[in-house]
Design a protein around this motif. Structure first.
Motif, PDB file in Angstrom:
ATOM      1  N   VAL A  50       0.870  -1.173   0.000  1.00  0.00           N
ATOM      2  CA  VAL A  50       0.000   0.000   0.000  1.00  0.00           C
ATOM      3  C   VAL A  50       0.911   1.228   0.000  1.00  0.00           C
ATOM      4  O   VAL A  50       1.847   1.303   0.791  1.00  0.00           O
ATOM      5  CB  VAL A  50      -0.904   0.000   1.257  1.00  0.00           C
ATOM      6  N   VAL A  51       0.642   2.142  -0.909  1.00  0.00           N
ATOM      7  CA  VAL A  51       1.477   3.342  -1.020  1.00  0.00           C
ATOM      8  C   VAL A  51       0.669   4.550  -0.563  1.00  0.00           C
ATOM      9  O   VAL A  51      -0.431   4.786  -1.050  1.00  0.00           O
ATOM     10  CB  VAL A  51       1.930   3.554  -2.485  1.00  0.00           C
ATOM     11  N   VAL A  52       1.221   5.272   0.433  1.00  0.00           N
ATOM     12  CA  VAL A  52       0.531   6.460   0.938  1.00  0.00           C
ATOM     13  C   VAL A  52       1.397   7.680   0.643  1.00  0.00           C
ATOM     14  O   VAL A  52       2.541   7.759   1.095  1.00  0.00           O
ATOM     15  CB  VAL A  52       0.272   6.345   2.463  1.00  0.00           C
ATOM     16  N   GLN A  53       0.855   8.611  -0.148  1.00  0.00           N
ATOM     17  CA  GLN A  53       1.597   9.824  -0.520  1.00  0.00           C
ATOM     18  C   GLN A  53       1.465  10.876   0.581  1.00  0.00           C
ATOM     19  O   GLN A  53       0.470  10.931   1.299  1.00  0.00           O
ATOM     20  CB  GLN A  53       1.041  10.410  -1.829  1.00  0.00           C
ATOM     21  N   GLU A  54       2.500  11.728   0.650  1.00  0.00           N
ATOM     22  CA  GLU A  54       2.534  12.779   1.672  1.00  0.00           C
ATOM     23  C   GLU A  54       1.338  13.716   1.560  1.00  0.00           C
ATOM     24  O   GLU A  54       0.882  14.285   2.551  1.00  0.00           O
ATOM     25  CB  GLU A  54       3.829  13.584   1.511  1.00  0.00           C
ATOM     26  N   SER A  55       0.828  13.866   0.348  1.00  0.00           N
ATOM     27  CA  SER A  55      -0.281  14.794   0.124  1.00  0.00           C
ATOM     28  C   SER A  55      -1.583  14.316   0.793  1.00  0.00           C
ATOM     29  O   SER A  55      -2.514  15.085   0.999  1.00  0.00           O
ATOM     30  CB  SER A  55      -0.511  14.948  -1.377  1.00  0.00           C
ATOM     31  N   LEU A  56      -1.623  13.032   1.157  1.00  0.00           N
ATOM     32  CA  LEU A  56      -2.854  12.482   1.737  1.00  0.00           C
ATOM     33  C   LEU A  56      -3.012  12.932   3.199  1.00  0.00           C
ATOM     34  O   LEU A  56      -2.040  12.946   3.945  1.00  0.00           O
ATOM     35  CB  LEU A  56      -2.784  10.956   1.687  1.00  0.00           C
ATOM     36  N   PRO A  57      -4.228  13.295   3.618  1.00  0.00           N
ATOM     37  CA  PRO A  57      -4.419  13.711   5.017  1.00  0.00           C
ATOM     38  C   PRO A  57      -3.998  12.621   6.005  1.00  0.00           C
ATOM     39  O   PRO A  57      -3.581  12.918   7.117  1.00  0.00           O
ATOM     40  CB  PRO A  57      -5.927  13.960   5.116  1.00  0.00           C
ATOM     41  N   ASP A  58      -4.081  11.345   5.564  1.00  0.00           N
ATOM     42  CA  ASP A  58      -3.760  10.236   6.466  1.00  0.00           C
ATOM     43  C   ASP A  58      -2.269   9.916   6.502  1.00  0.00           C
ATOM     44  O   ASP A  58      -1.863   8.911   7.077  1.00  0.00           O
ATOM     45  CB  ASP A  58      -4.514   8.974   6.013  1.00  0.00           C
ATOM     46  N   PHE A  59      -1.429  10.731   5.895  1.00  0.00           N
ATOM     47  CA  PHE A  59      -0.009  10.393   5.782  1.00  0.00           C
ATOM     48  C   PHE A  59       0.651  10.223   7.155  1.00  0.00           C
ATOM     49  O   PHE A  59       1.405   9.269   7.386  1.00  0.00           O
ATOM     50  CB  PHE A  59       0.725  11.467   4.968  1.00  0.00           C
ATOM     51  N   ALA A  60       0.361  11.144   8.066  1.00  0.00           N
ATOM     52  CA  ALA A  60       0.969  11.074   9.404  1.00  0.00           C
ATOM     53  C   ALA A  60       0.573   9.770  10.094  1.00  0.00           C
ATOM     54  O   ALA A  60       1.380   9.127  10.765  1.00  0.00           O
ATOM     55  CB  ALA A  60       0.539  12.274  10.248  1.00  0.00           C
ATOM     56  N   SER A  72      -7.383  -0.611   7.426  1.00  0.00           N
ATOM     57  CA  SER A  72      -8.343  -0.704   6.335  1.00  0.00           C
ATOM     58  C   SER A  72      -7.947   0.369   5.323  1.00  0.00           C
ATOM     59  O   SER A  72      -7.727   1.515   5.694  1.00  0.00           O
ATOM     60  CB  SER A  72      -9.744  -0.444   6.905  1.00  0.00           C
ATOM     61  N   VAL A  73      -7.825  -0.028   4.073  1.00  0.00           N
ATOM     62  CA  VAL A  73      -7.325   0.895   3.062  1.00  0.00           C
ATOM     63  C   VAL A  73      -8.262   0.927   1.866  1.00  0.00           C
ATOM     64  O   VAL A  73      -8.641  -0.128   1.345  1.00  0.00           O
ATOM     65  CB  VAL A  73      -5.923   0.461   2.564  1.00  0.00           C
ATOM     66  N   GLU A  74      -8.599   2.136   1.437  1.00  0.00           N
ATOM     67  CA  GLU A  74      -9.279   2.281   0.155  1.00  0.00           C
ATOM     68  C   GLU A  74      -8.335   2.966  -0.803  1.00  0.00           C
ATOM     69  O   GLU A  74      -7.543   3.808  -0.402  1.00  0.00           O
ATOM     70  CB  GLU A  74     -10.544   3.131   0.313  1.00  0.00           C
ATOM     71  N   GLY A  75      -8.390   2.572  -2.050  1.00  0.00           N
ATOM     72  CA  GLY A  75      -7.497   3.204  -3.007  1.00  0.00           C
ATOM     73  C   GLY A  75      -7.683   2.641  -4.384  1.00  0.00           C
ATOM     74  O   GLY A  75      -8.654   1.930  -4.672  1.00  0.00           O
ATOM     75  N   GLU A  76      -6.690   2.945  -5.221  1.00  0.00           N
ATOM     76  CA  GLU A  76      -6.736   2.530  -6.623  1.00  0.00           C
ATOM     77  C   GLU A  76      -5.702   1.428  -6.818  1.00  0.00           C
ATOM     78  O   GLU A  76      -4.578   1.535  -6.360  1.00  0.00           O
ATOM     79  CB  GLU A  76      -6.400   3.773  -7.471  1.00  0.00           C
ATOM     80  N   LEU A  77      -6.106   0.363  -7.515  1.00  0.00           N
ATOM     81  CA  LEU A  77      -5.147  -0.700  -7.804  1.00  0.00           C
ATOM     82  C   LEU A  77      -4.334  -0.300  -9.031  1.00  0.00           C
ATOM     83  O   LEU A  77      -4.891  -0.044 -10.101  1.00  0.00           O
ATOM     84  CB  LEU A  77      -5.878  -2.017  -8.070  1.00  0.00           C
ATOM     85  N   VAL A  78      -3.013  -0.225  -8.844  1.00  0.00           N
ATOM     86  CA  VAL A  78      -2.154   0.187  -9.962  1.00  0.00           C
ATOM     87  C   VAL A  78      -1.035  -0.828 -10.174  1.00  0.00           C
ATOM     88  O   VAL A  78      -0.732  -1.634  -9.292  1.00  0.00           O
ATOM     89  CB  VAL A  78      -1.523   1.587  -9.715  1.00  0.00           C
ATOM     90  N   GLN A  79      -0.450  -0.786 -11.353  1.00  0.00           N
ATOM     91  CA  GLN A  79       0.718  -1.601 -11.648  1.00  0.00           C
ATOM     92  C   GLN A  79       1.838  -1.197 -10.692  1.00  0.00           C
ATOM     93  O   GLN A  79       2.007  -0.011 -10.433  1.00  0.00           O
ATOM     94  CB  GLN A  79       1.144  -1.321 -13.096  1.00  0.00           C
ATOM     95  N   VAL A  89      -1.492  -0.783  -4.085  1.00  0.00           N
ATOM     96  CA  VAL A  89      -2.660   0.068  -3.890  1.00  0.00           C
ATOM     97  C   VAL A  89      -2.186   1.490  -3.595  1.00  0.00           C
ATOM     98  O   VAL A  89      -1.415   1.710  -2.652  1.00  0.00           O
ATOM     99  CB  VAL A  89      -3.539  -0.445  -2.721  1.00  0.00           C
ATOM    100  N   GLN A  90      -2.604   2.432  -4.423  1.00  0.00           N
ATOM    101  CA  GLN A  90      -2.361   3.849  -4.142  1.00  0.00           C
ATOM    102  C   GLN A  90      -3.495   4.310  -3.228  1.00  0.00           C
ATOM    103  O   GLN A  90      -4.634   4.453  -3.673  1.00  0.00           O
ATOM    104  CB  GLN A  90      -2.376   4.664  -5.451  1.00  0.00           C
ATOM    105  N   ALA A  91      -3.156   4.507  -1.954  1.00  0.00           N
ATOM    106  CA  ALA A  91      -4.211   4.752  -0.973  1.00  0.00           C
ATOM    107  C   ALA A  91      -4.863   6.110  -1.159  1.00  0.00           C
ATOM    108  O   ALA A  91      -4.198   7.109  -1.454  1.00  0.00           O
ATOM    109  CB  ALA A  91      -3.636   4.655   0.434  1.00  0.00           C
ATOM    110  N   SER A  92      -6.180   6.127  -0.989  1.00  0.00           N
ATOM    111  CA  SER A  92      -6.883   7.412  -0.932  1.00  0.00           C
ATOM    112  C   SER A  92      -7.453   7.630   0.465  1.00  0.00           C
ATOM    113  O   SER A  92      -7.761   8.742   0.870  1.00  0.00           O
ATOM    114  CB  SER A  92      -8.002   7.457  -1.983  1.00  0.00           C
ATOM    115  N   LYS A  93      -7.600   6.536   1.203  1.00  0.00           N
ATOM    116  CA  LYS A  93      -8.137   6.637   2.559  1.00  0.00           C
ATOM    117  C   LYS A  93      -7.540   5.515   3.408  1.00  0.00           C
ATOM    118  O   LYS A  93      -7.476   4.362   2.974  1.00  0.00           O
ATOM    119  CB  LYS A  93      -9.652   6.490   2.504  1.00  0.00           C
TER     120      LYS A  93
END
Ligand code: 4AD
Ligand code: MG
Length: 461
Positions: A50-60, A72-79, A89-93
């Protein structure tokens, strides 16, 4: 959104689309403005990144995660760009379901010994090894059922509490509700009529005798359940509680039974090889480099058949220095079994026709009156994996054998009845389920095959 299993995600044809995954953190690392979390949900050996970008509010929140946390992770499945993984998974939540204090959580990233993991059997299923054992165990149980179901065998549930000693070996656990500090007595003996069942009862050592009842009505049956032995055997192949698979077949002799055992083991090994390639690959890499080759070899070869007398001759002329003596009339020890199957034959071996003195009362007596139609199947590394026999279907001879064994015929009246009313030749065997999974995985110790091992002085969890 419904939860996707990691196994299902990794099996997808292509990336893309939203996913919800939930699991436990295996590891986490930061790299610049990105947090990489490996999670596992036990559905497969592989983790999912699961990849969490710094820009995400949940990064901390992501940065605070440690091994063992549940998320629990929601996101987009990417190569995935990373090596050795298809998707990520590019996490969005991100949501933390449960924290795991890194100061005290016992499963750290390093490799733990199997002995240590036995002490934390409530957490060891989260390790790669025990997750894989659990999945192979499941696949093995499934393969066992499919084999018998495909052949029209009926699955019979036999009792765990019993009043009879199926093996006549006397190593049974007593089942009682009597107060051990104040046992009621009558004429100096325990007043068993005051006990729960009004007579002495025990945990069963085998479902065979009851399976015979059903075989003599439904022809082809099998049991698959827990069995118990109060033997003080502290070995890597003995448990006090283990599972046994016991087919029992009417209108069948020992040759037919040996064929059944061979077909059965080959089916089970073939199906588990097919169903669990990743887990078996793991065992092959980390525990026993010959595991997969051994299983594939067995699936494609014929089992050897030897009589006990031939086996003794082989052992005597082997030139090996065995710890235990080899003599016609003595039982084969594990070292003897392993010599025959590993060194001499190099394949599974069915040994038949053992001396009657060392085998159970129910085995059919041969015309020589010295041996019985017993059968043990031996495999490399484990030795005996199956024990079985053609049953004594002649009432008078059975009765004689029971008397010689010091058994009270009154206790086995129903077993004798089966020989009185419509008796038929029949045969059956018992497969040790844990020994089978131990063999398939190549694990050294049977305590690591059953979720919660019961052995002398040990019944934790
Ligand atoms: O050879 P056994 O004692 O045979 C019977 O109990 C027969 N009543 C079976 C039958 O004919 N229906 O046990 C059968 C198998 C062994 O070959 C071994 O694989 C396993 O059960 N076994 C054990 N596995 C783990 N721990 C133990 N203490 C075991 N004892 C036997
Ligand atoms: Mg045996």
């Amino acid at each position: 959104m419904h939860r996707s299993k990691v196994k299902e995600i990794l099996a997808r044809d292509s990336a893309g689309g939203p996913v919800l995954v939930q699991g436990w953190v295996k590891t986490r690392r930061s790299s610049g403005a990105v947090s990489f979390i490996q999670i596992s949900d036990g559905s497969t050996l592989s983790d999912l990144q699961v990849v969490v970008q710094e820009s995400l509010p949940d990064f901390a929140l992501a940065e605070s995660l440690t091994t063992g946390c549940s998320i629990s992770v929601e996101g987009e499945l990417v190569q995935s760009q990373g090596k050795g993984q298809k998707y990520e998974v590019q996490a969005s939540k991100l949501e933390v379901l449960g924290l795991a204090d890194p100061e005290t959580y016992p499963l750290q990233k390093k490799r733990h010994t199997l002995e240590f993991l036995r002490e934390i059997a409530h957490l060891r299923p989260r390790t790669n090894t025990f997750g894989a054992v659990a999945r192979v165990r499941n696949a093995t149980a499934y393969a066992i059922h499919t084999f018998f179901q495909n052949r029209g065998f009926q699955y019979i549930q036999t009792p765990m509490i019993t009043a009879s000693d199926a093996e006549g070996a006397g190593s049974m656990f007593r089942v009682t509700t009597l107060d051990l500090l104040d046992v009621p007595k009558k004429d100096g003996a325990v007043a068993v009529e005051e006990d729960f069942f009004g007579k002495p009862t025990f945990l069963t050592v085998s479902g065979q005798l009851e399976a015979e009842i059903f075989a003599l009505a439904l022809s082809d049956v099998y049991t698959f359940g827990p069995t118990f032995r109060a033997e003080n055997s502290n070995t890597s192949r003995h448990l006090a509680e283990f599972w046994m698979v016991e087919p029992e077949v009417a209108f069948c002799d020992l040759d037919g039974l040996a064929d059944l055992a061979e077909d059965f083991l080959k089916h089970v090994f073939r199906q588990v090889l097919e169903d669990c390639p990743d887990d078996l690959g793991f065992f092959n890499q980390w525990y026993d480099k010959s595991t997969i080759a051994t299983l594939e070899g067995i699936v494609n070869s014929n089992f050897e058949r030897l009589t006990y007398t031939e086996a003794v001759d082989i052992l005597k002329s082997s030139g090996e220095n065995f710890e235990f003596p080899v003599e016609w009339g003595l039982d084969l020890q594990s070292e003897h079994e392993r010599y025959i199957t590993e060194k001499k034959i190099g394949r599974p071996v069915v040994v038949t026709d053992y001396p009657k003195e060392i085998k159970a009362f129910y085995m059919r007596v041969n015309d020589d009156d010295k041996t019985v139609r017993a059968m043990d199947v031996l495999v490399p590394r484990i030795g005996e994996i199956i024990g079985g026999s053609q049953r004594e279907e002649r009432r008078d001879i059975l009765l004689e054998r029971m008397k010689q064994a010091g058994m009270d015929e009154k206790d086995y009246w129903w077993y004798l009845d089966l020989r009185q009313y419509g008796t038929v030749p029949h045969a059956g065997f018992g497969l040790g389920f844990e020994r089978t999974v131990q063999f398939i995985t190549g694990m050294q110790n049977i305590r690591d095959i059953i979720p919660f091992p019961r052995t002398p002085k040990n019944a934790e969890f």
